[in-house]
Design a protein around this motif. Structure first.
Motif, PDB file in Angstrom:
ATOM      1  N   LEU A 146     -81.457  29.353  37.900  1.00  0.00           N
ATOM      2  CA  LEU A 146     -82.172  28.800  39.284  1.00  0.00           C
ATOM      3  C   LEU A 146     -80.640  28.377  40.052  1.00  0.00           C
ATOM      4  O   LEU A 146     -81.871  27.667  40.993  1.00  0.00           O
ATOM      5  N   GLU A 147     -80.169  27.762  39.711  1.00  0.00           N
ATOM      6  CA  GLU A 147     -79.334  26.693  40.061  1.00  0.00           C
ATOM      7  C   GLU A 147     -78.912  27.212  41.780  1.00  0.00           C
ATOM      8  O   GLU A 147     -78.521  28.487  41.278  1.00  0.00           O
ATOM      9  N   GLY A 148     -79.125  27.442  42.853  1.00  0.00           N
ATOM     10  CA  GLY A 148     -78.101  27.744  43.971  1.00  0.00           C
ATOM     11  C   GLY A 148     -79.156  28.579  44.176  1.00  0.00           C
ATOM     12  O   GLY A 148     -78.447  29.846  45.257  1.00  0.00           O
ATOM     13  N   THR A 149     -80.512  29.413  44.143  1.00  0.00           N
ATOM     14  CA  THR A 149     -81.490  30.487  44.350  1.00  0.00           C
ATOM     15  C   THR A 149     -82.520  29.762  45.306  1.00  0.00           C
ATOM     16  O   THR A 149     -82.177  28.125  45.911  1.00  0.00           O
ATOM     17  N   SER A 150     -82.691  30.587  46.083  1.00  0.00           N
ATOM     18  CA  SER A 150     -84.323  29.951  47.698  1.00  0.00           C
ATOM     19  C   SER A 150     -85.136  30.680  47.318  1.00  0.00           C
ATOM     20  O   SER A 150     -86.116  29.885  48.387  1.00  0.00           O
ATOM     21  N   GLY A 151     -85.332  31.253  45.933  1.00  0.00           N
ATOM     22  CA  GLY A 151     -87.062  31.893  46.633  1.00  0.00           C
ATOM     23  C   GLY A 151     -87.850  30.720  46.163  1.00  0.00           C
ATOM     24  O   GLY A 151     -87.326  29.946  45.679  1.00  0.00           O
ATOM     25  N   ASN A 152     -88.917  31.500  46.098  1.00  0.00           N
ATOM     26  CA  ASN A 152     -90.499  30.112  45.157  1.00  0.00           C
ATOM     27  C   ASN A 152     -89.780  30.306  44.142  1.00  0.00           C
ATOM     28  O   ASN A 152     -89.847  31.373  43.341  1.00  0.00           O
ATOM     29  N   LYS A 153     -89.988  29.332  43.372  1.00  0.00           N
ATOM     30  CA  LYS A 153     -90.325  28.726  42.000  1.00  0.00           C
ATOM     31  C   LYS A 153     -90.989  28.588  41.097  1.00  0.00           C
ATOM     32  O   LYS A 153     -91.325  26.882  41.756  1.00  0.00           O
ATOM     33  N   VAL A 154     -92.146  29.099  40.735  1.00  0.00           N
ATOM     34  CA  VAL A 154     -94.011  29.423  40.209  1.00  0.00           C
ATOM     35  C   VAL A 154     -93.721  28.958  38.650  1.00  0.00           C
ATOM     36  O   VAL A 154     -93.298  30.082  38.084  1.00  0.00           O
ATOM     37  N   GLY A 155     -93.812  27.868  38.157  1.00  0.00           N
ATOM     38  CA  GLY A 155     -94.304  27.554  36.812  1.00  0.00           C
ATOM     39  C   GLY A 155     -95.401  28.492  35.988  1.00  0.00           C
ATOM     40  O   GLY A 155     -96.266  28.404  37.324  1.00  0.00           O
TER      41      GLY A 155
END
Length: 182
Positions: A146-155
């Motif tokens: 996920l490092e450097g990503t811009s999308g939504n991060k949903v647990g």
């Protein structure tokens, strides 16, 4: 529950091992239905999912859903040791064994820089807190992915995986949203 990550990992893994296949299927189906109704999913075109292990919430029902026909799905694929990258999932899904960590291998194609392509990351974990902090297996695989990503991060979790407080490490990537079946 203690904020000690090892203790939380052990407790959550024990709870997940105790789940029946029926319980996992029921809760997974309900969570997928809930997710499909949310704008964060409806608006996404490129969606990172995971192939579930050890009784994780399964997102595989999304692959066959009419709401997902126009979406491309991406899964973590081992490239060497503890290093993974997202690759586009080939459908229909076919499991081709597993890597040395027990992660199922599937047909997936490299498509270049997915860090800017994927607009929604659906992320498993052993525990989450309300601030979006996450406890995984401890190898940092998802933090590197996920490092450097811009999308939504949903647990993605079961309701009982929510804990009062997770003390993040400097390299931990927080979730922007948490979805559980309740």
């Amino acid at each position: 529950m203690s904020t000690d990550k090892k203790k939380i990992r052990d407790e959550m893994q024990a709870k997940r091992r105790a789940l029946s296949a029926e319980n996992v299927a029921e809760e997974s189906a309900a969570l997928c239905k809930k997710l499909e109704a949310m704008a964060v999913y409806k608006d996404a075109r490129h969606v990172a999912i995971y192939i579930p292990i050890q009784n994780e919430v399964s997102l595989l029902p999304l692959l066959d859903s009419p709401e997902s026909e126009e979406k491309d799905f991406y899964v973590p694929v081992q490239v060497s040791g503890n290093d993974y990258e997202f690759r586009r999932l080939e459908r229909p899904l076919e499991i081709e064994g597993s890597d040395e960590f027990g992660v199922p291998k599937v047909s997936a194609r490299a498509v270049g820089d997915t860090k800017t392509l994927i607009d929604l990351y659906l992320v498993p974990g052993l525990a989450f807190d309300r601030s979006g902090n996450r406890i995984g297996f401890g190898a940092g695989v998802y933090d590197r992915l996920l490092e450097g990503t811009s999308g939504n991060k949903v647990g993605i979790s079961y309701p009982w995986q929510l804990v009062s407080d997770v003390v993040p490490n400097a390299h931990d990537i927080p979730m922007s949203l948490l979805i559980c079946e309740e």
